[in-house]
Design a protein around this motif. Sequence first.
Motif, PDB file in Angstrom:
ATOM      1  N   ILE A  32      -9.723   2.077  -2.488  1.00 21.38           N
ATOM      2  CA  ILE A  32      -9.745   1.864  -3.935  1.00 21.38           C
ATOM      3  C   ILE A  32      -9.209   0.471  -4.265  1.00 21.38           C
ATOM      4  N   LEU A  33      -8.106   0.094  -3.630  1.00 27.40           N
ATOM      5  CA  LEU A  33      -7.510  -1.217  -3.877  1.00 27.40           C
ATOM      6  C   LEU A  33      -8.464  -2.339  -3.461  1.00 27.40           C
ATOM      7  N   GLN A  34      -9.200  -2.147  -2.364  1.00 29.75           N
ATOM      8  CA  GLN A  34     -10.197  -3.142  -1.929  1.00 29.75           C
ATOM      9  C   GLN A  34     -11.246  -3.352  -3.018  1.00 29.75           C
ATOM     10  N   GLN A  35     -11.710  -2.265  -3.609  1.00 34.36           N
ATOM     11  CA  GLN A  35     -12.706  -2.378  -4.679  1.00 34.36           C
ATOM     12  C   GLN A  35     -12.127  -3.130  -5.879  1.00 34.36           C
ATOM     13  N   LEU A  36     -10.890  -2.868  -6.207  1.00 34.05           N
ATOM     14  CA  LEU A  36     -10.255  -3.528  -7.341  1.00 34.05           C
ATOM     15  C   LEU A  36     -10.019  -5.011  -7.068  1.00 34.05           C
ATOM     16  N   VAL A  37      -9.698  -5.356  -5.825  1.00 31.80           N
ATOM     17  CA  VAL A  37      -9.524  -6.762  -5.449  1.00 31.80           C
ATOM     18  C   VAL A  37     -10.877  -7.478  -5.526  1.00 31.80           C
ATOM     19  N   ARG A  38     -11.928  -6.862  -4.955  1.00 33.55           N
ATOM     20  CA  ARG A  38     -13.270  -7.457  -4.987  1.00 33.55           C
ATOM     21  C   ARG A  38     -13.756  -7.699  -6.409  1.00 33.55           C
ATOM     22  N   SER A  39     -13.347  -6.861  -7.322  1.00 34.76           N
ATOM     23  CA  SER A  39     -13.757  -6.985  -8.725  1.00 34.76           C
ATOM     24  C   SER A  39     -12.791  -7.843  -9.544  1.00 34.76           C
ATOM     25  N   ASN A  40     -11.815  -8.433  -8.889  1.00 29.13           N
ATOM     26  CA  ASN A  40     -10.819  -9.303  -9.533  1.00 29.13           C
ATOM     27  C   ASN A  40      -9.987  -8.600 -10.605  1.00 29.13           C
ATOM     28  N   VAL A  41      -9.788  -7.303 -10.432  1.00 29.81           N
ATOM     29  CA  VAL A  41      -8.915  -6.563 -11.344  1.00 29.81           C
ATOM     30  C   VAL A  41      -7.462  -6.756 -10.914  1.00 29.81           C
ATOM     31  N   ILE A  42      -7.226  -6.734  -9.608  1.00 34.24           N
ATOM     32  CA  ILE A  42      -5.903  -6.988  -9.040  1.00 34.24           C
ATOM     33  C   ILE A  42      -6.048  -8.088  -7.994  1.00 34.24           C
ATOM     34  N   ALA A  43      -4.923  -8.640  -7.569  1.00 29.27           N
ATOM     35  CA  ALA A  43      -4.917  -9.673  -6.528  1.00 29.27           C
ATOM     36  C   ALA A  43      -4.168  -9.157  -5.316  1.00 29.27           C
ATOM     37  N   SER A  44      -4.602  -9.610  -4.149  1.00 34.03           N
ATOM     38  CA  SER A  44      -3.947  -9.272  -2.891  1.00 34.03           C
ATOM     39  C   SER A  44      -3.427 -10.557  -2.271  1.00 34.03           C
ATOM     40  N   VAL A  45      -2.147 -10.553  -1.934  1.00 30.88           N
ATOM     41  CA  VAL A  45      -1.517 -11.720  -1.316  1.00 30.88           C
ATOM     42  C   VAL A  45      -1.123 -11.340   0.099  1.00 30.88           C
ATOM     43  N   LEU A  98       0.816  -1.211   0.000  1.00 29.66           N
ATOM     44  CA  LEU A  98       0.000   0.000   0.000  1.00 29.66           C
ATOM     45  C   LEU A  98       0.850   1.263   0.000  1.00 29.66           C
ATOM     46  N   LYS A  99       1.885   1.302   0.834  1.00 25.80           N
ATOM     47  CA  LYS A  99       2.742   2.491   0.903  1.00 25.80           C
ATOM     48  C   LYS A  99       3.391   2.799  -0.439  1.00 25.80           C
ATOM     49  N   GLN A 100       3.900   1.772  -1.097  1.00 26.13           N
ATOM     50  CA  GLN A 100       4.555   1.963  -2.396  1.00 26.13           C
ATOM     51  C   GLN A 100       3.566   2.501  -3.434  1.00 26.13           C
ATOM     52  N   ILE A 101       2.377   1.918  -3.447  1.00 24.93           N
ATOM     53  CA  ILE A 101       1.367   2.345  -4.420  1.00 24.93           C
ATOM     54  C   ILE A 101       0.950   3.778  -4.147  1.00 24.93           C
ATOM     55  N   SER A 102       0.640   4.062  -2.889  1.00 25.15           N
ATOM     56  CA  SER A 102       0.184   5.391  -2.493  1.00 25.15           C
ATOM     57  C   SER A 102       1.223   6.452  -2.857  1.00 25.15           C
ATOM     58  N   LYS A 103       2.480   6.160  -2.582  1.00 24.08           N
ATOM     59  CA  LYS A 103       3.559   7.102  -2.899  1.00 24.08           C
ATOM     60  C   LYS A 103       3.701   7.266  -4.412  1.00 24.08           C
ATOM     61  N   SER A 104       3.616   6.173  -5.130  1.00 25.94           N
ATOM     62  CA  SER A 104       3.790   6.212  -6.584  1.00 25.94           C
ATOM     63  C   SER A 104       2.720   7.031  -7.289  1.00 25.94           C
ATOM     64  N   ILE A 105       1.485   6.952  -6.791  1.00 32.36           N
ATOM     65  CA  ILE A 105       0.387   7.658  -7.465  1.00 32.36           C
ATOM     66  C   ILE A 105       0.002   8.950  -6.758  1.00 32.36           C
ATOM     67  N   ASN A 106       0.751   9.285  -5.696  1.00 29.68           N
ATOM     68  CA  ASN A 106       0.524  10.520  -4.949  1.00 29.68           C
ATOM     69  C   ASN A 106      -0.912  10.612  -4.414  1.00 29.68           C
ATOM     70  N   SER A 107      -1.300   9.562  -3.684  1.00 35.39           N
ATOM     71  CA  SER A 107      -2.652   9.455  -3.137  1.00 35.39           C
ATOM     72  C   SER A 107      -2.571   9.127  -1.645  1.00 35.39           C
TER      73      SER A 107
END
Length: 144
Positions: free
Chosen positions: A45-58, A28-37
Amino acid sequence: MFSKACEYGIKACVFIAQESVAGKRVNLKQISKSINSPEAYTAKILQQLVRSNVIASVKGKMGGFEMDPDHLNEVKLVHIIKAIDGDGLYHSCILGLVECDAKKPCALHSRVFEIRNDLRKMLEQTSMFNLIDDIENGLAFLKH
């Protein structure tokens, strides 16, 4: 055009896809820093993307977010937008009127019809692979 959450979601997916191609998971920290969010906002946002199977969470020590590099051509922009904003982009009135359709059109209804169709095509055809390929080839960028 897109909500702020959707903009962050698209940028997050591009970043995750790039890192996944390099064989890395990102946190999360890396993503947040990379996209300035903000982190908390990014997490939702990432939770929504995981629930929709756009990305995976390990989970776990070596966990993080990832995308299957072999399926980046299948993940289209439309999947990200639907996961975050739904499909109102195609159906809601451009002027915000509650009742607006072909039978009872707003003043801009017919003027935006073709634009929406073109936008739909672009969103349905543009994949994560297309976006990261453009970035890697210097044809586009993700950061200023």
